[in-house]
Scaffold this motif. Sequence first.
Motif, mmCIF file in Angstrom:
data_model
loop_
_atom_site.group_PDB
_atom_site.id
_atom_site.type_symbol
_atom_site.label_atom_id
_atom_site.label_comp_id
_atom_site.label_asym_id
_atom_site.label_seq_id
_atom_site.Cartn_x
_atom_site.Cartn_y
_atom_site.Cartn_z
ATOM 1 N N LEU A 98 0.849 -1.207 0.000
ATOM 2 C CA LEU A 98 0.000 0.000 0.000
ATOM 3 C C LEU A 98 0.876 1.247 0.000
ATOM 4 N N ASN A 136 -0.489 -4.620 4.214
ATOM 5 C CA ASN A 136 0.759 -3.881 4.039
ATOM 6 C C ASN A 136 1.678 -4.205 5.199
ATOM 7 N N ARG A 137 2.999 -4.270 4.887
ATOM 8 C CA ARG A 137 3.987 -4.566 5.944
ATOM 9 C C ARG A 137 3.811 -3.588 7.106
ATOM 10 N N THR A 138 3.701 -2.310 6.790
ATOM 11 C CA THR A 138 3.422 -1.316 7.822
ATOM 12 C C THR A 138 1.903 -1.156 7.868
ATOM 13 N N VAL A 154 4.715 -3.845 -4.733
ATOM 14 C CA VAL A 154 5.724 -3.380 -3.769
ATOM 15 C C VAL A 154 6.988 -2.937 -4.513
ATOM 16 N N THR A 155 8.001 -2.535 -3.747
ATOM 17 C CA THR A 155 9.191 -1.897 -4.319
ATOM 18 C C THR A 155 9.901 -2.719 -5.391
ATOM 19 N N PRO A 181 2.257 4.405 -2.561
ATOM 20 C CA PRO A 181 1.407 5.263 -3.390
ATOM 21 C C PRO A 181 0.678 4.477 -4.490
ATOM 22 N N MET A 182 1.369 3.549 -5.151
ATOM 23 C CA MET A 182 0.743 2.841 -6.262
ATOM 24 C C MET A 182 -0.215 1.756 -5.773
ATOM 25 N N SER A 223 7.912 -3.591 -9.852
ATOM 26 C CA SER A 223 9.094 -3.522 -10.717
ATOM 27 C C SER A 223 10.011 -4.714 -10.457
ATOM 28 N N LYS A 256 -0.845 1.869 7.068
ATOM 29 C CA LYS A 256 -1.213 2.375 5.735
ATOM 30 C C LYS A 256 -2.533 1.798 5.234
HETATM 31 P P1 NDP Z 1 7.414 1.857 -3.473
HETATM 32 O O1 NDP Z 1 8.138 1.363 -4.652
HETATM 33 O O2 NDP Z 1 8.151 2.698 -2.519
HETATM 34 O O3 NDP Z 1 6.751 0.628 -2.703
HETATM 35 C C1 NDP Z 1 6.274 0.791 -1.422
HETATM 36 C C2 NDP Z 1 5.629 -0.473 -0.943
HETATM 37 O O4 NDP Z 1 6.546 -1.568 -0.926
HETATM 38 C C3 NDP Z 1 5.118 -0.316 0.465
HETATM 39 O O5 NDP Z 1 3.877 -0.982 0.581
HETATM 40 C C4 NDP Z 1 6.184 -1.015 1.280
HETATM 41 O O6 NDP Z 1 5.764 -1.442 2.533
HETATM 42 C C5 NDP Z 1 6.462 -2.176 0.357
HETATM 43 N N1 NDP Z 1 7.665 -2.920 0.679
HETATM 44 C C6 NDP Z 1 8.946 -2.543 0.479
HETATM 45 N N2 NDP Z 1 9.785 -3.499 0.901
HETATM 46 C C7 NDP Z 1 9.009 -4.516 1.373
HETATM 47 C C8 NDP Z 1 9.292 -5.792 1.926
HETATM 48 N N3 NDP Z 1 10.543 -6.225 2.088
HETATM 49 N N4 NDP Z 1 8.248 -6.576 2.287
HETATM 50 C C9 NDP Z 1 6.981 -6.151 2.110
HETATM 51 N N5 NDP Z 1 6.653 -4.951 1.596
HETATM 52 C C10 NDP Z 1 7.659 -4.149 1.232
HETATM 53 O O7 NDP Z 1 6.165 2.756 -3.883
HETATM 54 P P2 NDP Z 1 5.015 2.648 -5.011
HETATM 55 O O8 NDP Z 1 3.764 2.234 -4.334
HETATM 56 O O9 NDP Z 1 5.017 3.944 -5.715
HETATM 57 O O10 NDP Z 1 5.493 1.563 -6.055
HETATM 58 C C11 NDP Z 1 5.131 0.198 -6.008
HETATM 59 C C12 NDP Z 1 5.512 -0.435 -7.334
HETATM 60 O O11 NDP Z 1 4.768 0.193 -8.379
HETATM 61 C C13 NDP Z 1 6.997 -0.265 -7.657
HETATM 62 O O12 NDP Z 1 7.492 -1.470 -8.182
HETATM 63 C C14 NDP Z 1 6.977 0.831 -8.710
HETATM 64 O O13 NDP Z 1 8.058 0.706 -9.624
HETATM 65 C C15 NDP Z 1 5.651 0.578 -9.413
HETATM 66 N N6 NDP Z 1 5.151 1.772 -10.092
HETATM 67 C C16 NDP Z 1 4.955 2.940 -9.403
HETATM 68 C C17 NDP Z 1 4.536 4.084 -10.056
HETATM 69 C C18 NDP Z 1 4.289 5.349 -9.312
HETATM 70 O O14 NDP Z 1 3.996 6.358 -9.967
HETATM 71 N N7 NDP Z 1 4.368 5.380 -7.996
HETATM 72 C C19 NDP Z 1 4.323 4.080 -11.513
HETATM 73 C C20 NDP Z 1 4.472 2.782 -12.139
HETATM 74 C C21 NDP Z 1 4.910 1.692 -11.451
HETATM 75 P P3 NDP Z 1 5.891 -0.459 3.800
HETATM 76 O O15 NDP Z 1 4.750 0.512 3.691
HETATM 77 O O16 NDP Z 1 5.801 -1.346 4.969
HETATM 78 O O17 NDP Z 1 7.229 0.230 3.704
#
Ligand code: NDP
Length: 293
Positions: free
Chosen positions: A11, A33-35, A67-68, A13-14, A94, A38
Amino acid sequence: GDLAPVTVAGLGPMGAALAEAFLAAGNPTTVWNRTAAKAEPLVARGARHATTLTEAGEASPLLVICVTDYPSAKAIIEGAGSALAGRTVVNLSSSTPDEAREAVGLAAGFGAAYLDGTIMVPTNLIGTEHAVFFYSGSRPVYDAQLAALKSLGGDHKFLGADPGLAVLYNTALLGLMWAMANGYLHAAALVGTAKATAAEFAPVALDWLVPSVVTPILHSMTKDLDTGVYPGDAGTVQMNLNAADHLVETSRSQGISTLVPSFLRQMLAATVEAGHGEGNYSAMIEVLRKPSD
Ligand code: NDP
């Protein structure tokens, strides 16, 4: 209604935008969501909060992960484990083509079907007609999940049976976007030396770029790229190298960085050196298709 229940894991932004779109469309939506905090705004809009990955997996026939990166997505699939048996994972995080291929087997190990996908638009377009998604891998899995995925709005493209294709296209298009953005930044800096603001430059530049001049040129390159024949009768690499020299020199004399045009100059010079100076601009692909030293 009879819309499919969906779980969204991740959870940021995307992921939050995806969960909101599912809720808005009327899919019974569970979020994880891990945290955990959210999840609150989504619960306020009607989502169910899964506090464990087992619960997240069991809540719906479809688990959408966003997720990331791949290690984070992998941790979620492994965390849900056998709760995924008989269900489907659609991973929109990604990753690299190799990771996407590996994920199929990882999910299969828990009895789950897997589809890899990428999101090609920013969060504000999710749930609108302008959203764009790429998928690749199992066509039957895609066909089975398309109705649910359509709640995210927009255009859903299936690119082929290799699970790595969606992320390969995604990274290739990001490279294209960055190259264009770099050219735009350099051009804005260059006209800025004559006190042109970006607001003045943008309409002139962008009307020229799409669709009138540059996009048709890119279309016209397609045939040459696939045939490997680069007729230089309307303009050659050598001619472009001379023009790039002017761009480098003008940037220098106007007192701005030559970083962007020198990279172009270097590519053109390498193409001349490889023997394609009399070919057209597309002949640069001959250099780009070989590994860098
Ligand atoms: P992030 O890439 O920062 O992803 C954040 C999320 O990943 C959070 O829910 C976070 O949890 C989670 N996360 C990270 N590490 C872990 C882990 N080890 N275990 C479990 N959960 C984890 O932000 P976005 O939401 O923007 O992006 C998500 C995906 O979407 C990415 O792959 C990105 O490339 C893709 N994307 C994003 C776009 C955008 O405009 N934002 C556009 C197109 C694609 P926690 O809250 O606990 O930290």
